[in-house]
Design an enzyme around this catalytic site. Structure first.
Site, PDB file in Angstrom:
ATOM      1  N   LYS A 106      -3.141  23.135  47.317  1.00  0.00           N
ATOM      2  CA  LYS A 106      -2.952  22.443  48.610  1.00  0.00           C
ATOM      3  C   LYS A 106      -3.604  23.203  49.771  1.00  0.00           C
ATOM      4  O   LYS A 106      -4.141  22.582  50.680  1.00  0.00           O
ATOM      5  CB  LYS A 106      -1.464  22.227  48.880  1.00  0.00           C
ATOM      6  N   ASP A 123       3.255  14.907  51.983  1.00  0.00           N
ATOM      7  CA  ASP A 123       4.528  15.539  51.567  1.00  0.00           C
ATOM      8  C   ASP A 123       5.505  15.529  52.733  1.00  0.00           C
ATOM      9  O   ASP A 123       6.655  15.117  52.600  1.00  0.00           O
ATOM     10  CB  ASP A 123       4.303  16.994  51.157  1.00  0.00           C
TER      11      ASP A 123
HETATM   12  P1  NAP Z   1       8.638  27.129  45.664  1.00  0.00           P
HETATM   13  O1  NAP Z   1       7.570  27.268  46.686  1.00  0.00           O
HETATM   14  O2  NAP Z   1       8.527  27.897  44.411  1.00  0.00           O
HETATM   15  O3  NAP Z   1      10.042  27.523  46.368  1.00  0.00           O
HETATM   16  C1  NAP Z   1      11.207  27.589  45.614  1.00  0.00           C
HETATM   17  C2  NAP Z   1      12.402  27.821  46.540  1.00  0.00           C
HETATM   18  O4  NAP Z   1      13.572  27.773  45.740  1.00  0.00           O
HETATM   19  C3  NAP Z   1      12.375  29.181  47.221  1.00  0.00           C
HETATM   20  O5  NAP Z   1      12.921  29.068  48.504  1.00  0.00           O
HETATM   21  C4  NAP Z   1      13.303  30.009  46.309  1.00  0.00           C
HETATM   22  O6  NAP Z   1      13.929  31.067  46.957  1.00  0.00           O
HETATM   23  C5  NAP Z   1      14.322  28.983  45.938  1.00  0.00           C
HETATM   24  N1  NAP Z   1      15.027  29.327  44.713  1.00  0.00           N
HETATM   25  C6  NAP Z   1      14.515  29.330  43.445  1.00  0.00           C
HETATM   26  N2  NAP Z   1      15.479  29.703  42.573  1.00  0.00           N
HETATM   27  C7  NAP Z   1      16.600  29.933  43.297  1.00  0.00           C
HETATM   28  C8  NAP Z   1      17.912  30.336  42.972  1.00  0.00           C
HETATM   29  N3  NAP Z   1      18.269  30.561  41.693  1.00  0.00           N
HETATM   30  N4  NAP Z   1      18.815  30.453  43.944  1.00  0.00           N
HETATM   31  C9  NAP Z   1      18.468  30.208  45.232  1.00  0.00           C
HETATM   32  N5  NAP Z   1      17.237  29.845  45.619  1.00  0.00           N
HETATM   33  C10 NAP Z   1      16.315  29.696  44.659  1.00  0.00           C
HETATM   34  O7  NAP Z   1       8.821  25.614  45.238  1.00  0.00           O
HETATM   35  P2  NAP Z   1       8.517  24.296  46.109  1.00  0.00           P
HETATM   36  O8  NAP Z   1       7.170  23.797  45.796  1.00  0.00           O
HETATM   37  O9  NAP Z   1       8.880  24.575  47.517  1.00  0.00           O
HETATM   38  O10 NAP Z   1       9.547  23.272  45.450  1.00  0.00           O
HETATM   39  C11 NAP Z   1      10.925  23.391  45.705  1.00  0.00           C
HETATM   40  C12 NAP Z   1      11.649  22.127  45.300  1.00  0.00           C
HETATM   41  O11 NAP Z   1      11.106  21.019  45.997  1.00  0.00           O
HETATM   42  C13 NAP Z   1      11.492  21.803  43.815  1.00  0.00           C
HETATM   43  O12 NAP Z   1      12.750  21.592  43.275  1.00  0.00           O
HETATM   44  C14 NAP Z   1      10.705  20.517  43.764  1.00  0.00           C
HETATM   45  O13 NAP Z   1      11.232  19.642  42.779  1.00  0.00           O
HETATM   46  C15 NAP Z   1      10.949  19.931  45.130  1.00  0.00           C
HETATM   47  N6  NAP Z   1       9.793  19.117  45.559  1.00  0.00           N
HETATM   48  C16 NAP Z   1       9.962  17.770  45.600  1.00  0.00           C
HETATM   49  C17 NAP Z   1       8.917  16.958  45.976  1.00  0.00           C
HETATM   50  C18 NAP Z   1       9.121  15.473  46.020  1.00  0.00           C
HETATM   51  O14 NAP Z   1       8.144  14.729  46.206  1.00  0.00           O
HETATM   52  N7  NAP Z   1      10.322  14.997  45.895  1.00  0.00           N
HETATM   53  C19 NAP Z   1       7.678  17.515  46.320  1.00  0.00           C
HETATM   54  C20 NAP Z   1       7.553  18.912  46.289  1.00  0.00           C
HETATM   55  C21 NAP Z   1       8.616  19.699  45.892  1.00  0.00           C
HETATM   56  P3  NAP Z   1      13.252  32.535  47.034  1.00  0.00           P
HETATM   57  O15 NAP Z   1      12.314  32.486  48.211  1.00  0.00           O
HETATM   58  O16 NAP Z   1      14.377  33.437  47.219  1.00  0.00           O
HETATM   59  O17 NAP Z   1      12.530  32.739  45.730  1.00  0.00           O
END
Ligand code: NAP
Length: 504
Positions: free
Chosen positions: A296, A335
Site C-alpha cells: 500500500k 480502506d
Molecule cells: P497490523 O498492522 O498487523 O496491526 C495489528 C494490530 O493488532 C496491532 O495494533 C497489534 O498490536 C494488535 N494486536 C495483535 N495481536 C494482539 C494481541 N494479542 N493483543 C492485543 N493487540 C494485538 O494489522 P492491520 O492490517 O492493521 O489489521 C488489523 C485488523 O484489521 C485485522 O484483524 C484485519 O482483519 C482488520 N482489517 C479489516 C479490513 C476490512 O476491510 N474489514 C481491512 C483491513 C484490516 P501491537 O502494535 O502491540 O503489535
C-alpha cells in the site's frame, strides 16, 4: 494478433496414471467445458499400446492433443526417443488431431494431425525467448508453444507480447502463481489456447487454474479483445476474496471487465516494474488495481502524492489505483472511506457528524492508521489504545489525538469503539480485545470480517449496541473501487452476498 479471439481454446491436460482413468478424464473434461483435451501419455504408468490408444481416442467427444513429454522438458517419459515417437505415431493413427513435439524434434508422418512445437523452461524466462519463439514459428509446425517461469508478473506480460507478435496461432504461458494473468488474458490477445486443470492439483504445470475457476470465477467466455482488466496486487494474494467479489459485480452489471490476483513479491522496485509493464502496453486495457499488504505504501509512492486525495497522503498509503486510458494514474484509499462510511451509514450520520464524538480505537497497525486519520480529519475525539504503547503514542502524535494502554479501553467513556487489532480473528475466535462492553459505549465496530460475528460483536449485541461489522467495511471499500473504475453504481448486495458466502 495471432488468431481470432473466438478460437482461443480451453485446453484441459490429463495426467492420469492409467488408460481407464484417462478415458474417464476425457468425458469429465468434455462435460466441464474443455474445447481440447491434452492426453499426457508420458504420465501413464505403462506406455500405451496402439490398441489402447485406439480405444481411448475413438469415442472422445472433443479433439485430443497427444503429448509424450521427455524428462528434459519437464515430462515423465523415460524410454528411448524411438519409442517415444512411436507412441505419438500410434496416437495420430488413433485419431489425435494435434501432436505436441518439443523444440529440436522433427515431426513424424502424421498427415491428419496439426503440430504443436513446444519449449518449456520451468526455472526462468529464457534470455533468448524471442529467438526461441521465432525458431519454433519458422518450422512447418502449426502452433508454436512456449511456457516459462517468470520472475514476477511483469515478466508474465511477455507471454502476451509473444502471442500478439507471432504470425501463427500461438500458445505462450507464464507458469507459477505470478504467471496466472498470462493464462487468463490469453483469450484477450487471441492465443491459440490456454491450459486449465480438471480439478485443483490435477494440473500439468505450476499455476494452472481449474477449468471451473476459469469459467465461473474469471468468466472466461466473456473475455474479449475489448475487456477492461483489473486486479489485486498483494503478497500473499491467493486468499483474497476480491477476485470473486469484483468478477461477480462485473457479471451482475454486464460490465466488460475481468479481475485477477497479481502476486508481487515485497519491494517498491517489484511493484514499479509491474506498473511500468502495464503502462508500456496500453492495448492491455488495464484500468484499475486494488492493492493490499505489503504494497500500500509502494502504491502511493508509485502513483505520487499529487495524484492522491489529501487523506490518502496523510495516511501514507493507498489501496486503489485507477488507470486512465491515457496512462494517467490516480490513487485512492477506500480502506478509510469504507470504514468511515460503514460507521456513518449505521449511525445514519454524515461523515461530518463524527465531529466531537468520542471514539476509542483499539490497535495501532495499518487498519487503525487509516481509520484514526479519517476520524481525526472529521473531528472525532479519538483515543488510540494499543498493546504496544509506543505505537499508540506515535500514531496519536501524528494525527493529533490521545493515546492510552489497551487495558484502559475497559474504562473508556467513549460512545464508539472500533477494534482494529487482530484479536478475535479466525482461528482465535474465542478471544476479544475487551473483557466487557463499557456502559458509555453505544456503537461497536469490529474491523475483523472472519468470523462474520466476532466475540466482541456478540458481546456488543447483548449490550444492545449498534453493530458495525468488518464485512460492512470490506464490502464498502470494494463498492468504492467498483464505482471509481466503472463510473457505474456497484451491485452492493451481490458483492456482499459473495463475500458472506465465501466467509461461510
Ligand atoms: P497490523 O498492522 O498487523 O496491526 C495489528 C494490530 O493488532 C496491532 O495494533 C497489534 O498490536 C494488535 N494486536 C495483535 N495481536 C494482539 C494481541 N494479542 N493483543 C492485543 N493487540 C494485538 O494489522 P492491520 O492490517 O492493521 O489489521 C488489523 C485488523 O484489521 C485485522 O484483524 C484485519 O482483519 C482488520 N482489517 C479489516 C479490513 C476490512 O476491510 N474489514 C481491512 C483491513 C484490516 P501491537 O502494535 O502491540 O503489535
Amino acid at each position: 494478433m495471432a488468431s481470432g479471439i473466438e478460437n482461443t481454446r480451453l485446453i484441459v491436460p490429463l495426467t492420469c496414471p492409467t488408460i481407464d482413468e484417462m478415458a474417464a478424464g476425457i468425458l469429465a473434461a468434455a462435460s466441464a467445458g474443455a474445447d481440447l483435451i491434452e492426453c499426457r501419455l508420458d504420465y501413464l504408468e505403462t506406455p500405451p499400446t496402439p490398441a489402447e490408444l485406439d480405444k481411448l481416442l475413438a469415442d472422445s467427444p472433443v479433439e485430443i492433443i497427444a503429448t509424450n513429454r521427455p524428462t528434459d522438458q519437464g515430462g515423465h517419459f523415460t524410454g528411448s526417443e524411438a519409442d517415444r515417437l512411436a507412441i505419438l505415431t500410434a496416437a495420430a493413427t488413433a485419431g489425435a488431431k494435434l501432436i505436441d513435439i518439443e523444440r529440436g524434434v522433427s515431426s513424424g508422418d502424421w498427415p491428419d494431425a496439426k503440430i504443436i512445437h513446444s519449449h518449456h523452461d520451468f526455472d526462468r524466462c529464457p534470455d533468448d525467448l524471442g529467438t526461441i519463439v521465432d525458431e519454433l514459428a519458422a518450422t512447418s509446425a502449426d502452433i508454436p508453444k512456449v511456457a516459462f517461469m517468470p520472475a514476477g508478473p511483469d515478466e508474465a506480460l511477455v507471454a502476451l507480447d509473444i502471442i500478439r507478435q507471432t504470425p501463427k496461432p500461438t500458445i505462450a504461458l507464464a507458469m507459477g502463481e505470478a504467471g496466472l494473468l498470462s493464462r487468463i488474458l490469453a483469450r484477450k490477445v487471441g492465443a491459440f489456447g490456454t491450459f486449465a486443470s480438471l480439478s485443483a492439483g490435477a494440473g500439468s504445470a505450476p499455476g494452472q487454474p481449474t477449468i471451473s475457476e476459469l469459467i465461473d470465477l474469471y468468466r472466461w467466455e466473456s473475455i474479449s479483445a475489448t475487456t477492461n482488466v483489473f486486479g489485486v496486487i498483494g503478497c500473499p494474494v491467493g486468499h483474497s476474496m476480491s477476485p470473486a467479489i469484483h468478477n461477480a459485480a462485473f457479471d451482475a452489471t454486464g460490465y466488460d471487465g475481468v479481475y485477477l490476483p497479481i502476486l508481487i513479491q515485497p519491494g517498491g522496485d517489484n511493484f514499479n516494474r509491474f506498473i511500468d509493464g502495464l503502462l508500456d502496453r496500453p492495448w492491455l486495457g488495464w484500468r484499475g488495481l486494488s492493492v493490499t499488504l505489503p504494497h500500500k505504501e509502494n502504491a502511493l509512492a508509485c502513483v505520487g502524492g499529487d495524484n492522491c486525495d489529501e487523506l490518502s497522503r496523510r495516511i501514507g498509503a493507498i489501496n486503489t489505483i485507477t488507470i486512465d486510458p491515457d496512462g494517467t494514474l490516480r490513487g485512492d484509499n477506500s480502506d478509510y472511506a469504507g470504514a468511515i462510511d460503514a460507521l456513518c451509514n449505521k449511525m445514519q450520520i454524515a461523515r461530518e457528524g463524527l465531529a466531537e464524538r468520542a471514539v476509542a480505537v483499539l490497535g495501532a497497525g495499518g487498519a487503525a492508521r487509516a481509520i484514526v486519520a479519517a476520524l481525526c480529519y472529521y473531528g472525532a475525539e479519538t483515543t488510540v489504545h494499543n498493546r504496544t504503547l509506543s505505537r499508540a503514542e506515535t500514531l496519536a502524535e501524528e494525527f493529533g489525538c490521545k493515546f492510552a494502554a489497551i487495558d484502559k479501553a475497559s474504562s473508556t467513556e467513549a460512545q464508539i469503539i472500533i477494534n482494529c487489532t487482530s484479536v478475535g480473528m479466525h482461528p482465535n475466535t474465542g478471544a476479544t480485545p475487551l473483557p466487557a462492553i463499557p456502559p458509555s459505549v453505544e456503537v461497536v465496530f469490529d474491523t475483523i470480517y472472519n468470523p462474520l460475528e466476532t466475540l466482541l460483536l456478540a458481546d456488543a449485541k447483548k449490550a444492545n449496541c449498534l453493530l458495525v461489522s468488518g464485512l460492512d467495511m470490506f464490502v464498502n471499500q470494494a463498492v468504492t473501487q467498483f464505482e471509481l473504475w466503472t463510473g457505474q453504481p456497484a451491485p452492493r448486495d451481490v458483492m456482499r452476498q459473495v463475500a458472506a458466502s465465501r466467509l461461510g
